[in-house]
Design a protein around this motif. Structure first.
Motif: not given
Length: 207
Positions: A56-84
């Motif tokens: 289903a096209t909708g399922s594909k887009y859901n997975y793609l949106e999840m990938l964008l969310g994972i990238a967001d989470a990694q970016r936030i984590r990268n910025r806070t890795n050096n914070v106590s």
């Protein structure tokens, strides 16, 4: 360098959302797998593996949106890795609360997809926030700023679309309550009932 690679990854995923999906493009995503931490990579790998077989096209887009969310989470984590952790506003949940929060995220994703009043851009932004929250929960030690960003996104949607988004707002309030319960700073998030709404557009009355 990782920031640049995350930008490239997001651009590739966004291009697939807006254009055609192909086996070549999906395969190319795996070149970015090393930019993700182990727990986020597990989610990345699951999405990337299921994408080619999603009918289903909708399922594909859901997975793609999840990938964008994972990238967001990694970016936030990268910025806070050096914070106590003593300074960083974090939350840590027991297994029961983790299960509850992840179940609420699943409900929010279904509501987001099924709410006809939401436009596609808003749905995409909310989907990214939901996935980012899920990633924080699975990581063991979550960052409260991610939950705060989700609250702001849903609050903005509530301000624009009014009562049509109330079920999403209610679920996000529950998510915030659970995150607050495991926080190292109980005052880090505003009370869930204070999820802010932007003013409704002129000429559109709330029903």
């Amino acid at each position: 360098m990782k920031e640049d690679l995350l930008n490239e990854f997001e651009a590739s995923v966004q291009a697939m959302i807006e254009g055609e999906l192909s086996v070549r493009k999906l395969t190319a995503l795996h070149a970015y797998k090393f930019v993700f931490d182990d727990d986020l990579y597990d989610i990345f790998d699951d999405c990337a593996t299921k994408l080619p077989n999603a009918r289903a096209t909708g399922s594909k887009y859901n997975y793609l949106e999840m990938l964008l969310g994972i990238a967001d989470a990694q970016r936030i984590r990268n910025r806070t890795n050096n914070v106590s952790h003593d300074v960083l506003q974090t939350f840590e949940l027991n297994s029961d609360d983790k299960s509850k929060l992840l179940a609420l995220c699943s409900e929010m994703r279904e509501l987001n997809n099924s709410t006809l009043e939401l436009d596609d851009k808003t749905k995409n932004r909310i989907a990214k926030r939901i996935t980012a929250i899920e990633a924080q929960v699975r990581s063991g030690l979550g960052i409260l700023d991610v939950v705060l960003s989700g609250m702001a996104e849903v609050g903005e949607a509530a301000g624009k679309f009014g009562s049509d988004v109330k079920p999403l707002v209610d679920r996000m309030r529950e998510v915030a309550q659970i995150a607050r319960s495991g926080s190292n700073d109980q005052d880090a998030l505003p009370p869930p009932e204070e999820v802010k709404k932007l003013p409704r557009p002129e000429g559109k009355e709330e029903s």
